[in-house]
Design a protein around this motif. Structure first.
Motif, PDB file in Angstrom:
ATOM      1  N   MET A   1       0.908 -21.602 -55.909  1.00  0.00           N
ATOM      2  CA  MET A   1       2.348 -21.891 -55.954  1.00  0.00           C
ATOM      3  C   MET A   1       3.130 -20.596 -55.752  1.00  0.00           C
ATOM      4  O   MET A   1       2.936 -19.626 -56.484  1.00  0.00           O
ATOM      5  N   THR A   2       3.986 -20.599 -54.774  1.00  0.00           N
ATOM      6  CA  THR A   2       4.787 -19.388 -54.537  1.00  0.00           C
ATOM      7  C   THR A   2       5.862 -19.268 -55.625  1.00  0.00           C
ATOM      8  O   THR A   2       6.245 -20.270 -56.227  1.00  0.00           O
ATOM      9  N   PRO A   3       6.321 -18.041 -55.873  1.00  0.00           N
ATOM     10  CA  PRO A   3       7.367 -17.862 -56.895  1.00  0.00           C
ATOM     11  C   PRO A   3       8.590 -18.715 -56.627  1.00  0.00           C
ATOM     12  O   PRO A   3       9.170 -19.283 -57.547  1.00  0.00           O
ATOM     13  N   THR A   4       9.008 -18.850 -55.352  1.00  0.00           N
ATOM     14  CA  THR A   4      10.210 -19.632 -55.046  1.00  0.00           C
ATOM     15  C   THR A   4      10.008 -21.093 -55.409  1.00  0.00           C
ATOM     16  O   THR A   4      10.887 -21.732 -56.001  1.00  0.00           O
ATOM     17  N   LEU A   5       8.821 -21.594 -55.078  1.00  0.00           N
ATOM     18  CA  LEU A   5       8.523 -22.989 -55.400  1.00  0.00           C
ATOM     19  C   LEU A   5       8.525 -23.186 -56.913  1.00  0.00           C
ATOM     20  O   LEU A   5       9.051 -24.185 -57.436  1.00  0.00           O
ATOM     21  N   PHE A   6       7.953 -22.194 -57.619  1.00  0.00           N
ATOM     22  CA  PHE A   6       7.916 -22.268 -59.085  1.00  0.00           C
ATOM     23  C   PHE A   6       9.327 -22.319 -59.658  1.00  0.00           C
ATOM     24  O   PHE A   6       9.624 -23.104 -60.561  1.00  0.00           O
ATOM     25  N   LEU A   7      10.216 -21.506 -59.043  1.00  0.00           N
ATOM     26  CA  LEU A   7      11.607 -21.491 -59.526  1.00  0.00           C
ATOM     27  C   LEU A   7      12.260 -22.853 -59.313  1.00  0.00           C
ATOM     28  O   LEU A   7      12.940 -23.384 -60.204  1.00  0.00           O
ATOM     29  N   THR A   8      12.042 -23.435 -58.128  1.00  0.00           N
ATOM     30  CA  THR A   8      12.612 -24.763 -57.853  1.00  0.00           C
ATOM     31  C   THR A   8      12.095 -25.784 -58.861  1.00  0.00           C
ATOM     32  O   THR A   8      12.868 -26.564 -59.437  1.00  0.00           O
ATOM     33  N   PHE A   9      10.795 -25.722 -59.082  1.00  0.00           N
ATOM     34  CA  PHE A   9      10.178 -26.640 -60.041  1.00  0.00           C
ATOM     35  C   PHE A   9      10.803 -26.457 -61.427  1.00  0.00           C
ATOM     36  O   PHE A   9      11.205 -27.434 -62.091  1.00  0.00           O
TER      37      PHE A   9
ATOM     38  N   ALA B   1      13.141 -15.723 -63.767  1.00  0.00           N
ATOM     39  CA  ALA B   1      14.236 -16.694 -63.837  1.00  0.00           C
ATOM     40  C   ALA B   1      13.705 -18.051 -64.272  1.00  0.00           C
ATOM     41  O   ALA B   1      14.301 -18.731 -65.118  1.00  0.00           O
ATOM     42  N   ALA B   2      12.566 -18.440 -63.695  1.00  0.00           N
ATOM     43  CA  ALA B   2      12.006 -19.753 -64.035  1.00  0.00           C
ATOM     44  C   ALA B   2      11.667 -19.821 -65.520  1.00  0.00           C
ATOM     45  O   ALA B   2      11.959 -20.807 -66.206  1.00  0.00           O
TER      46      ALA B   2
END
Lengths: 102, 429
Positions: free
Chosen positions: A1-9, B6-7
């Motif tokens: 899982m890429t960091p961006t995807l993790f953030l979206t999740f 951030a997450a």
């Protein structure tokens, strides 16, 4: 899982959790039993709304929504202060004073 | 990296908000709820905002978020202070486990309907109670501040409420109520309650068991009504025999609420030592009384044992304001005017407890009651031995039963239950 995807999740999950909290608070808002309890719930709903604005900003990818969060945080304080004043005044004038009808 | 941070901030923040929301929903009174909403709420919302700022990373986003955060941190304490004050002044009820009320006598508290819309609805449902001049005597007397210097008022027991259970314990309640009514020349109200919610409860049902469950519940309800009719009949016969002024009432619904409503117009509330009204299952004998206590009906007399002339009363004083109020109720109303009141301190020996006991002593003397000073003991078991040690009292009064509630649930359940002797009435204040 890429960091961006993790953030979206994470954003989606936290929005869901925030909505769940708002639901729980609405329950308290409806059940009361005293006006003070409802007021507490409304106050907390303001905080949840501010947090939701932050989440919305992330979902929309627009930092402009953060300004909304700022506004909500400010206004919710004013609302709470006004309602607390109303409640106190109503108590001061005894049982005769009525809160505005629902 | 920033995205992951951030997450994590977002997830943590929303989790804290959820905990705060659960607190608002589950905590027992408005003040505790406010404490959950403001502190945990700000931390949660602030963390989510920070998460958003970290995710955007632009200076504008940081500026906005930090400003919003500063506003939150500055305004929330003020808002929660206003909220708590408004709640207190408007008379939002305190949790029954509350030990200390620091604002008592500092802020003017109006127990007037804090939510007029709801309260109106409730009082129209029970017009009889309001017509009785509800909440005059019983509420007014114990809430009066301990008038140490004032001249004693001539208060006496004028109306007694006897809550009748359907089983054998009813005779005990009846006996105590009748003897109290004869001593004071008081009017007596026999209240028989059918606890509908409790009777409708049938427990888990297998699929297809609905009809049978309904039949069972109907049978229970019918049987309960029959026994209640019996109890009322006996009550009336007894009152006639002794020529007492009496009234009969039969109510169906939520038992606790009904008794609470009826208690408002009475000076003395007698309840049976049963687990529940309308029920003769064995169990915690103080449960009915504790349930009423939790609703703010106090003091409650748990009728038990044979009817005897009361010469000695043991009063357990834990130094709290609640206990002082119960004591002033005992002194002013004098349910047992001839009895000697022995004050037993409950808790660690301290100056405050000593002062409270001396104040209580002088209050009792000022009202012309006989009074003796007992020992100070630490807990329930010691209390038992002190009570059993001297000449046994006929009645035990627990000044602050709400204070015992919490420890009782947690650890000292046996102590309070042991305090309830099946041969002796207990008064919970």
């Amino acid at each position: 899982m890429t960091p961006t995807l993790f953030l979206t999740f994470a954003t989606h999950v936290s929005m869901t959790v925030l909505l769940l909290s708002a639901g729980i608070l609405t329950l308290r808002l409806m059940r009361g039993p005293s006006a003070a309890d409802r007021l507490v719930a409304v106050d907390m709903l303001g905080l949840v709304a501010a947090a939701c604005c932050a989440g919305a900003a992330l979902l929309a990818g627009h930092a402009a929504f953060l300004d909304v969060a700022l506004g909500v945080a400010l206004v919710s304080f004013l609302g709470t202060a006004a309602f607390a004043g109303l409640l106190e005044r109503a108590a001061d004038q005894g049982g005769a004073a009525r809160l505005p009808a629902e | 990296m920033a995205e992951i941070l951030a997450a994590i901030l977002l997830l943590a923040g929303s989790g804290i908000v959820l905990i705060a929301a659960v607190g608002v929903a589950r905590l027992p009174d408005a003040y505790l709820r406010m404490h959950a909403a403001t502190k945990a709420g700000v931390v949660g919302a602030g963390t989510v905002l920070l998460g958003a700022a970290v995710a955007f990373g632009s200076p504008e986003a940081w500026l906005t978020v930090l400003f919003a955060l500063a506003c939150l941190l500055l305004t929330t304490p003020i808002a929660s202070h206003l909220l708590g004050r408004a709640a207190y002044v408007s008379g939002a009820p305190l949790w029954h486990g509350t030990q200390v009320d620091h604002l008592e006598g500092v802020l003017d508290r109006r127990p007037a309907p804090s939510d007029p819309i709801r309260t109106e609805g409730r009082s129209t449902a029970m017009p009889t109670i309001r017509d009785l001049g509800a909440r005059d005597l019983r509420r007014a007397t114990p809430t009066a501040k301990a008038p140490t210097a004032q001249a004693p008022e001539a208060t006496r027991v004028r109306r007694i409420l006897a809550v009748l259970p359907p089983n054998g314990a009813g005779d005990t309640v009846l006996g105590h109520a009748v003897s109290a009514a004869r001593v004071h020349g008081a009017a007596i109200t026999g209240l028989s309650v059918v606890d509908l919610p409790r009777l409708a409860e049938v427990g888990p049902m297998p699929v297809g068991g609905g009809t049978y469950a309904r039949m069972m519940a109907d049978t229970r309800l019918r049987r309960c009504r029959e026994r209640m009719a019996d109890a009322l009949e006996r009550f009336e016969a007894d009152c006639r025999r002794f020529g007492l002024t009496h009234a009969l009432r039969h109510e169906e619904g939520d038992a606790g609420a009904l008794v609470e409503a009826a208690s408002a117009a009475h000076d003395l509330v007698l309840v049976p030592a049963t687990r529940a009204l309308c029920d003769d299952e064995a169990g915690d004998p103080l449960r009915t009384a504790l349930g009423l206590l939790a609703r703010g009906v106090r003091p409650v007399v748990v009728a038990a044992g044979p009817v005897r002339p009361v010469r000695r009363v043991a009063f357990c004083h834990d130094g709290s304001a609640r206990a002082a109020r119960t004591l002033s109720w005992l002194a002013q109303l004098g349910p047992w005017p001839e009895a000697e009141v022995r004050l037993v301190g409950l808790g660690e020996p301290s100056h405050a407890l000593d002062t409270a006991l001396s104040e209580g002593e002088s209050l009792l003397v000022a009202h012309g009651r006989r009074c003796a000073r007992g020992d100070t003991v630490a807990g329930g078991e010691d209390l038992l031995s002190v009570i059993a040690g001297g000449p046994a009292p006929e009645v035990v009064v627990i000044g602050n039963a709400g204070g015992l509630l919490l420890p009782m649930r947690v650890c000292a359940s046996a102590a309070l239950r042991a305090l309830h002797d099946p041969d002796r009435p207990v008064v919970l204040g």
